[in-house]
Design a protein around this motif. Structure first.
Motif, short mmCIF file in Angstrom:
data_model
loop_
_atom_site.label_atom_id
_atom_site.label_comp_id
_atom_site.label_asym_id
_atom_site.label_seq_id
_atom_site.Cartn_x
_atom_site.Cartn_y
_atom_site.Cartn_z
N ARG A 125 -6.04 1.72 -5.99
CA ARG A 125 -4.59 1.86 -5.97
C ARG A 125 -3.93 0.61 -6.56
O ARG A 125 -2.85 0.69 -7.14
N GLN A 154 -8.55 -4.83 -4.35
CA GLN A 154 -7.42 -4.50 -3.47
C GLN A 154 -6.50 -5.70 -3.21
O GLN A 154 -5.42 -5.53 -2.64
N SER A 203 -5.02 5.68 -12.59
CA SER A 203 -5.18 6.21 -11.24
C SER A 203 -4.16 7.27 -10.89
O SER A 203 -4.21 7.86 -9.83
N GLU A 260 -1.28 6.33 -10.37
CA GLU A 260 -0.33 5.49 -9.65
C GLU A 260 0.48 4.71 -10.69
O GLU A 260 -0.06 4.22 -11.67
N ASP A 299 -7.43 10.09 -0.10
CA ASP A 299 -7.26 8.81 -0.78
C ASP A 299 -6.02 8.06 -0.31
O ASP A 299 -5.53 7.17 -0.99
N LYS A 329 -3.84 5.38 1.58
CA LYS A 329 -4.10 4.01 2.01
C LYS A 329 -3.41 3.80 3.36
O LYS A 329 -2.20 3.90 3.47
#
Length: 879
Positions: A30, A44, A440, A442, A651, A653
């Protein structure tokens, strides 16, 4: 010491030294949409390293699940052939974000390995960057590592860069010497030798510079620490084995492979390669699917498909002619569930995805292998060693063979692939794939939002439990994507406040709309977004007056829209629970959209949902809605919440604390969205659509509450209108339509019969026009028919009447010309209908073809039909 014990001791060691223990992030990155997979522990934390985000810790430690099977870091083709390469592995790491630096990182690394793991000091070696005298001095003077066991290396091995520009720095690696009996045995063997004697177990990265476009290095004001150590490598060292595959993390997996294949690990070198490939790949398969990746022909899904099919092919080499990988899934989960408990709930789903893909591959594998083996045998007979690119492409495109599978099969016969030819064949698909890959999915967070957040701006959400109003202070304003102090009447912009009842779009639920008031000033909120975890932005336009930073304002969401959104969101939870009851526990959410008008729910399932199943889902869902159960919410720690059995999104978070939404004993999910207070507030739920959106993923669209009532009213109106058209009552419409359709079919059959009789009569009339050319009967004539089918039927009857001869018929159908040529079987050696039509069709502006005994053509010039028919006699006289 087991792998699990090593992991636990590592995290506890750094926890005791002030590090926050942060859970592994998803394999779908992400924080870096450009990456195919999470391939290191630092992924991350990228925004922290770049100074774009602040969190409530400056030190962190993780055991991060990683995949290196695509992009820059791709170990796929090495797996099975080496002792330490993996597609899936765990990376232990400790990180500092502008806090401690080299002294502590080096000291703790040494202390953990020597005093906690108990590794002998004289077996540990160290490498440093050639110019990093500081690290050399710390290792030598402070830690006491002899200078002869500290090796200076170049930029390729010991200098880390996030990209061509940006944060970078030297690194120091810790190696373990397996001893003289391992590896090449040469006296000059050293750290740079690739024989396997020296195992790199820990990499300490000192991010202390910023590199600009010119290559100039400038010291960072707050340097960072990023370390990574492969759990599997350390476990192998701790357990005194040379290969990662011999450590306890793989033991049960290897035993299972031995059991199903009947082959023993370490009995045969070729078998060992296949056993290691399967052992590694089944871990990657299980974790990738658990994190929401599905097999496909592009992006992450294609990499997963390659991994799965590579494992399946190596199973074939072990004599496994049936699907077997799905049975590996529970073995992997049994080994890893202690640290990754979320795998337990996903076992059924993962197994179904794997068996589905295995069966698809098995269907094509045998056929593909036969083609490949035949081609290789043919090449060997001709003394050639390169498989043509066209064959490689056919295997890929038709039989789903990734090129690495073809390459490995070729390698086993001493052959190579014509990759240049393959690339030429693949260029169109490759271009399409490049255009389709968007990272992604995103969006990168705009720098301006990070800037607002770095100033300490945070937003508290106070819109739960039905609350739609709040009073708060404006802490920031954006105008034209830049910071501003005010927004005047007519200006568009974004407003940030200390607390808000407006829900920011995330997790499939759209953002709230409404108004912000300050005295006489009024700001119309069109949308609310949540660009960062603790930052909400209200997007809209000042209708009157002026808004200023520091001003206290009243915020009010549009209550009607909010209630409709809440009904649809709670309806989604009810729908998912009903789907699980009807279809099975493998149902997992893979996407959703919740707005005021409708809900959309994407989920994992491998077949079309039949009408009776949808009906049952609706009955169950609406029964629970009518029960008017209390919708209870609790805030729990993430691990505690997972233990409750609450459903989580693949998926998504989740933070250290999560919100658990419970509806009686019927539904319990982790969810940060807004919901109704009782299920009865949903009203009722109606499914309005079901479809497939990807392999193994279905989509249901539904409406609730007022929108469900509107939908029912529309359906009722259409039903009544249709019933009136056929003079029936609404509930008798089905029977009336069946009767009308039967009548229509009867009439169509009667029409066809009449057409046949007319054609027979007309064909008799045409017989007077038959000519004889060179002893052969010829009938070339215009006919009046409504369509091509009737023209063919007419031609059949004429041909049957003349017994032996050539027939050419022309007809104008609409504004098109149609030609039909028929040659009786006894004359096809002299006259070919396909060739005749091919010669005549251009006259009417068209083209055509067919068999020697029958061919047809269409054209755009019906006025030329007479000329075309006249050509027939010329052709027969000529031939």
């Amino acid at each position: 010491m087991t792998g699990s014990e090593i992991r636990e001791k590592f995290l506890e060691y750094f926890k005791e030294r002030g590090h926050a223990v942060v859970a592994s992030s998803s394999l779908i990155p992400r924080e870096d949409p450009t990456l195919l997979f999470t391939n290191a522990g630092m992924v991350q934390f990228k925004s922290l390293f770049l100074g774009q985000e602040k969190r409530d810790y400056k030190r962190a430690t993780t055991s991060q699940k990683c995949v290196r099977a695509g992009g820059k870091h791709n170990d796929l083709e090495n797996v099975g052939f080496t002792a330490r390469h993996h597609t899936f592995f765990e990376m232990l790491g400790n990180f500092s974000f502008g806090d401690y630096f080299k002294d502590e990182a080096i000291a703790w690394g040494w202390d953990f390995l020597v005093n906690v793991m108990g590794l002998p000091e004289d077996r540990l070696w160290v490498s440093v960057f050639r110019d990093d005298d500081e690290a050399f001095e710390i290792w030598n003077k402070k830690i006491g590592v002899p200078a002869e066991r500290i090796v200076r290396m170049g930029e390729k091995d010991n200098f880390w860069m996030m990209g061509d520009t940006g944060p970078c720095g030297p690194c120091s690696e810790i190696y373990y010497d397996l001893g003289k009996d391992v590896g090449c045995g040469r006296p000059e063997c050293n750290l740079e030798c690739e024989c396997g004697r020296y195992v790199e177990i820990w990499n300490l990265v000192f991010t202390q510079y910023n590199r600009d476009e010119s290559g100039t290095l400038t010291p960072l004001p707050k340097p960072n620490i990023d370390t990574g150590m492969g759990l599997e490598r350390l476990a192998a060292v701790m357990q005194g084995v040379e290969s990662n595959y011999d450590c306890d993390l793989f033991r049960n997996i290897l035993l299972h492979i031995e059991g199903v294949s009947g082959r023993k690990y370490k009995d045969n070198e070729d078998d060992d390669i296949s056993i290691k490939v399967i052992a590694d790949h089944c871990r990657a398969i299980t974790f990738l699917i658990s994190d929401g990746v599905l097999p496909s022909n592009e992006g992450r899904g294609y990499v997963l498909r390659r991994i799965l099919r590579r494992a399946a092919r190596h199973g074939k080499l072990l004599g496994l002619g049936r699907p077997f990988l799905h049975d590996m899934v529970p073995v992997v989960i049994g080994e890893m569930k202690g640290f990754y408990p979320e795998l337990i709930d996903k076992e059924s789903y993962v197994r179904k995805v794997v068996i589905n893909e295995e069966q698809r591959f098995m269907e094509t594998l045998d056929a593909g292998l036969r083609i490949l083996n035949d081609e290789m045998e043919s090449l060997e007979e001709r003394g050639e060693k390169v498989i043509p690119g066209g064959i490689v492409f056919k295997l890929y495109d038709t039989f789903g063979f990734p090129t690495d599978l073809t390459g490995e099969a070729a390698m086993s016969r001493g052959m190579s692939l014509d990759m240049e030819g393959f690339e030429k064949s693949m260029e169109a698909q490759r271009q399409k794939a490049r255009e389709a890959w968007k990272g992604s999915g995103e969006e990168e967070v705009a720098d301006v939002y990070r800037e607002v957040s770095m100033d300490g701006t945070k937003t508290e959400f106070v819109g739960y439990e039905g609350n739609t109003e709040a009073t708060a202070r404006i802490v920031a304003i954006l105008k034209d994507n830049k910071r501003a102090d005010t927004l005047a009447e007519g200006e568009r912009g974004e407003v940030f406040v200390e607390k808000t009842p407006f829900y920011g779009e995330i997790g499939g639920q759209v953002g709230d709309v409404g108004i912000i008031k300050a005295g006489s000033a009024l700001f119309d909120v069109w949308d609310t977004q949540k660009p960062l975890d603790d930052l909400f932005t209200h997007i809209g336009k000042v209708k009157r007056g002026t808004l200023s930073v520091g001003e206290t304002v009243e915020l009010k969401t549009d209550e009607g829209i909010r209630r409709a959104i809440e009904a649809n969101h709670s309806g989604t939870h009810v729908l998912q629970a009903a789907l699980k009851q009807v279809l099975g526990d493998h149902i997992k959410q893979s996407g959703s959209l919740v707005n005021a008008e409708r809900l959309r729910f994407d989920f994992t399932h491998f077949a079309k949902i039949e009408d009776d199943e949808i009906k049952e889902v609706e009955h169950i869902a609406n029964a629970y809605i009518r029960n008017n159960m209390l919708v209870d919410t609790r805030i729990l720690g993430r691990e505690e919440a997972m233990k409750t059995g609450a459903t989580a999104v693949f998926d998504e978070k989740y933070g250290e604390t999560v919100r658990v939404v419970r509806m009686g004993d019927y539904s319990m999910e982790l969810c940060g969205g807004t919901h109704v207070l009782r299920t009865g507030d949903i009203g009722f739920l109606k499914v309005v659509g079901e479809s497939s959106i990807a392999a193994g993923v279905r989509r249901i669209e539904a409406v609730t509450g007022v929108e469900a009532v509107k939908y029912a009213e529309v359906v009722e109106k259409e039903l009544k209108t249709s019933a009136r058209l056929v003079k029936a009552l609404p509930l008798e419409l089905n029977k009336r339509l069946e009767k009308l359709l039967k009548t229509q079919k009867d009439l169509e059959r009667e029409i066809d019969t009449l057409k046949g009789k007319l054609a027979a009569k007309d064909s008799s009339d045409l017989l007077d026009k038959i000519k004889e050319i060179k002893g052969v009967k010829l009938l070339a004539s215009m006919v009046d028919v409504p369509d091509v089918r009737t023209l063919r039927d007419f031609g059949d009857k004429v041909r049957d009447r003349i017994s032996s001869g050539v027939v050419l018929l022309g007809s104008k159908v609409g504004d098109k010309a149609m030609l039909l040529c028929m040659v009786t079987k006894d004359l096809t050696d002299r006259y070919n209908a396909g060739k005749i039509i091919g010669e005549i069709a251009p006259v009417v502006g068209g083209r055509g073809g067919g068999r020697p005994d029958m061919a047809q053509a269409g054209g755009s010039k019906p006025e030329k039909l007479g000329e075309a028919l006249g050509r027939m006699e010329e052709i027969m006289l000529r031939d």
